[in-house]
Design a protein around this motif. Structure first.
Motif, PDB file in Angstrom:
ATOM      1  N   MET A  73      13.475   8.203   4.881  1.00 48.78           N
ATOM      2  CA  MET A  73      12.040   7.906   4.983  1.00 48.78           C
ATOM      3  C   MET A  73      11.766   6.409   4.848  1.00 48.78           C
ATOM      4  O   MET A  73      11.051   5.827   5.652  1.00 48.78           O
ATOM      5  CB  MET A  73      11.258   8.670   3.909  1.00 48.78           C
ATOM      6  N   VAL A  74      12.342   5.793   3.818  1.00 51.66           N
ATOM      7  CA  VAL A  74      12.109   4.370   3.566  1.00 51.66           C
ATOM      8  C   VAL A  74      12.597   3.521   4.739  1.00 51.66           C
ATOM      9  O   VAL A  74      11.955   2.534   5.107  1.00 51.66           O
ATOM     10  CB  VAL A  74      12.760   3.942   2.233  1.00 51.66           C
ATOM     11  N   ALA A  75      13.692   3.906   5.360  1.00 54.06           N
ATOM     12  CA  ALA A  75      14.213   3.170   6.519  1.00 54.06           C
ATOM     13  C   ALA A  75      13.218   3.199   7.678  1.00 54.06           C
ATOM     14  O   ALA A  75      13.230   2.306   8.539  1.00 54.06           O
ATOM     15  CB  ALA A  75      15.557   3.750   6.950  1.00 54.06           C
ATOM     16  N   ARG A  76      12.335   4.188   7.723  1.00 53.60           N
ATOM     17  CA  ARG A  76      11.349   4.306   8.794  1.00 53.60           C
ATOM     18  C   ARG A  76      10.072   3.497   8.503  1.00 53.60           C
ATOM     19  O   ARG A  76       9.245   3.303   9.384  1.00 53.60           O
ATOM     20  CB  ARG A  76      11.007   5.782   9.016  1.00 53.60           C
ATOM     21  N   PHE A  77       9.901   3.042   7.273  1.00 59.81           N
ATOM     22  CA  PHE A  77       8.675   2.339   6.878  1.00 59.81           C
ATOM     23  C   PHE A  77       8.309   1.142   7.760  1.00 59.81           C
ATOM     24  O   PHE A  77       7.124   0.953   8.058  1.00 59.81           O
ATOM     25  CB  PHE A  77       8.744   1.884   5.418  1.00 59.81           C
ATOM     26  N   PRO A  78       9.260   0.302   8.182  1.00 57.63           N
ATOM     27  CA  PRO A  78       8.867  -0.881   8.964  1.00 57.63           C
ATOM     28  C   PRO A  78       8.065  -0.564  10.229  1.00 57.63           C
ATOM     29  O   PRO A  78       7.304  -1.413  10.698  1.00 57.63           O
ATOM     30  CB  PRO A  78      10.202  -1.545   9.306  1.00 57.63           C
ATOM     31  N   LYS A  79       8.192   0.631  10.769  1.00 53.90           N
ATOM     32  CA  LYS A  79       7.433   0.958  11.979  1.00 53.90           C
ATOM     33  C   LYS A  79       6.151   1.742  11.678  1.00 53.90           C
ATOM     34  O   LYS A  79       5.435   2.135  12.584  1.00 53.90           O
ATOM     35  CB  LYS A  79       8.308   1.726  12.970  1.00 53.90           C
ATOM     36  N   LEU A  80       5.867   1.952  10.389  1.00 53.24           N
ATOM     37  CA  LEU A  80       4.717   2.773  10.009  1.00 53.24           C
ATOM     38  C   LEU A  80       3.599   1.944   9.393  1.00 53.24           C
ATOM     39  O   LEU A  80       3.845   0.932   8.739  1.00 53.24           O
ATOM     40  CB  LEU A  80       5.145   3.851   9.005  1.00 53.24           C
ATOM     41  N   SER A  81       2.380   2.413   9.615  1.00 52.39           N
ATOM     42  CA  SER A  81       1.228   1.797   8.955  1.00 52.39           C
ATOM     43  C   SER A  81       0.221   2.887   8.617  1.00 52.39           C
ATOM     44  O   SER A  81       0.262   3.988   9.165  1.00 52.39           O
ATOM     45  CB  SER A  81       0.586   0.727   9.839  1.00 52.39           C
ATOM     46  N   PHE A  82      -0.669   2.545   7.713  1.00 48.46           N
ATOM     47  CA  PHE A  82      -1.709   3.475   7.273  1.00 48.46           C
ATOM     48  C   PHE A  82      -2.894   2.638   6.806  1.00 48.46           C
ATOM     49  O   PHE A  82      -2.733   1.697   6.026  1.00 48.46           O
ATOM     50  CB  PHE A  82      -1.181   4.358   6.142  1.00 48.46           C
ATOM     51  N   ASN A  83      -4.083   2.962   7.302  1.00 49.29           N
ATOM     52  CA  ASN A  83      -5.301   2.214   6.935  1.00 49.29           C
ATOM     53  C   ASN A  83      -5.123   0.708   7.129  1.00 49.29           C
ATOM     54  O   ASN A  83      -5.468  -0.087   6.267  1.00 49.29           O
ATOM     55  CB  ASN A  83      -5.718   2.500   5.492  1.00 49.29           C
ATOM     56  N   ASN A  84      -4.528   0.330   8.247  1.00 47.41           N
ATOM     57  CA  ASN A  84      -4.300  -1.079   8.596  1.00 47.41           C
ATOM     58  C   ASN A  84      -3.366  -1.808   7.636  1.00 47.41           C
ATOM     59  O   ASN A  84      -3.389  -3.024   7.552  1.00 47.41           O
ATOM     60  CB  ASN A  84      -5.629  -1.837   8.707  1.00 47.41           C
ATOM     61  N   SER A  85      -2.555  -1.069   6.891  1.00 49.55           N
ATOM     62  CA  SER A  85      -1.550  -1.673   6.010  1.00 49.55           C
ATOM     63  C   SER A  85      -0.175  -1.209   6.442  1.00 49.55           C
ATOM     64  O   SER A  85       0.018  -0.031   6.753  1.00 49.55           O
ATOM     65  CB  SER A  85      -1.768  -1.242   4.554  1.00 49.55           C
ATOM     66  N   ASN A  86       0.767  -2.143   6.447  1.00 50.70           N
ATOM     67  CA  ASN A  86       2.149  -1.762   6.707  1.00 50.70           C
ATOM     68  C   ASN A  86       2.678  -1.031   5.485  1.00 50.70           C
ATOM     69  O   ASN A  86       2.421  -1.440   4.350  1.00 50.70           O
ATOM     70  CB  ASN A  86       3.005  -2.996   6.999  1.00 50.70           C
ATOM     71  N   ILE A  87       3.400   0.036   5.711  1.00 49.56           N
ATOM     72  CA  ILE A  87       3.955   0.818   4.607  1.00 49.56           C
ATOM     73  C   ILE A  87       5.167   0.077   4.045  1.00 49.56           C
ATOM     74  O   ILE A  87       6.010  -0.418   4.796  1.00 49.56           O
ATOM     75  CB  ILE A  87       4.389   2.216   5.091  1.00 49.56           C
ATOM     76  N   SER A  88       5.253   0.010   2.728  1.00 48.90           N
ATOM     77  CA  SER A  88       6.419  -0.574   2.058  1.00 48.90           C
ATOM     78  C   SER A  88       6.599   0.106   0.706  1.00 48.90           C
ATOM     79  O   SER A  88       5.700   0.793   0.222  1.00 48.90           O
ATOM     80  CB  SER A  88       6.241  -2.085   1.855  1.00 48.90           C
ATOM     81  N   THR A  89       7.762  -0.118   0.114  1.00 48.69           N
ATOM     82  CA  THR A  89       8.026   0.466  -1.204  1.00 48.69           C
ATOM     83  C   THR A  89       7.231  -0.240  -2.301  1.00 48.69           C
ATOM     84  O   THR A  89       7.083   0.296  -3.388  1.00 48.69           O
ATOM     85  CB  THR A  89       9.527   0.401  -1.544  1.00 48.69           C
ATOM     86  N   LYS A  90       6.713  -1.416  -2.010  1.00 45.05           N
ATOM     87  CA  LYS A  90       5.944  -2.152  -3.017  1.00 45.05           C
ATOM     88  C   LYS A  90       4.519  -1.621  -3.169  1.00 45.05           C
ATOM     89  O   LYS A  90       3.950  -1.685  -4.258  1.00 45.05           O
ATOM     90  CB  LYS A  90       5.908  -3.638  -2.667  1.00 45.05           C
ATOM     91  N   ILE A  91       3.940  -1.118  -2.091  1.00 40.45           N
ATOM     92  CA  ILE A  91       2.546  -0.662  -2.153  1.00 40.45           C
ATOM     93  C   ILE A  91       2.410   0.856  -2.132  1.00 40.45           C
ATOM     94  O   ILE A  91       1.308   1.382  -2.127  1.00 40.45           O
ATOM     95  CB  ILE A  91       1.695  -1.260  -1.018  1.00 40.45           C
TER      96      ILE A  91
END
Length: 189
Positions: A85-103
């Motif tokens: 899942m985490v490896a897929r984060f760079p291509k994902l966004s939600f509510n105009n925010s890029n998904i990351s493990t920090k947020i």
């Protein structure tokens, strides 16, 4: 009277008992239609998440009738699916925010005893978790096995989660969902 609270070590046996009764591998195909959990937690894993205030309990007369887990990606990386899942984060966004493990953090699993499903308990235990975790994270992420239709409906319709991704792991198809932690799921009266 049902009480919702953060879990403690004294809850471990009750968590394990509820988990055992609802674990995918312990249920018939027919029983799975009403929902299930797929991740079997050990005593040590539960102790570790309790130390992070990451288990939320619903109890009725000292019996655990529901639990919800939530924690950092660091905690959940011990299971391979979360690395996927985490490896897929760079291509994902939600509510105009890029998904990351920090947020973001991982929510789930959540398990509700069969006799309490559909009573609004999901919203109440989720809200207790949301109030605690919004202090650190603006976004929550989770995944649901596509065959667990009841869980998908509960999370998208009752809680307002948004599907942000689909992926395959170990020959199972999953959806990944996101939730804005600033949004209460309980209706004001």
């Amino acid at each position: 009277m049902i009480k919702i609270r953060i879990g403690t070590r004294a809850d471990i046996q009750g968590i394990l008992s509820l988990q055992e009764r609802n674990l995918f591998s312990n249920l018939t195909e027919k029983e799975r239609e009403t929902g299930f959990v797929t991740t079997p937690f050990t005593v040590n894993q539960i102790e570790d998440i309790i130390k992070q205030n990451g288990v939320f309990i619903a109890e009725n007369e000292k019996n655990i009738i529901a639990y919800a887990f939530a924690g950092s990606w660091k905690y959940f990386e011990q299971w391979e699916i979360f690395s996927v899942m985490v490896a897929r984060f760079p291509k994902l966004s939600f509510n105009n925010s890029n998904i990351s493990t920090k947020i973001s953090f991982q929510y789930g699993p959540v398990c509700i005893d069969k006799q309490y499903r559909g009573t609004g308990l999901l919203q109440v235990i989720f809200e207790e978790m949301r109030i605690e975790f919004v202090k650190k994270y603006p976004i929550s992420i989770t995944f649901i096995n596509k065959v667990n239709v009841i869980s998908e409906k509960a999370h998208t319709r009752k809680l307002g989660w948004t599907i942000i991704d689909e992926f395959t792991f170990n020959n199972n198809n999953y959806i990944a969902l996101a939730f804005d932690m600033n949004n209460s799921v309980l209706k004001s009266t």
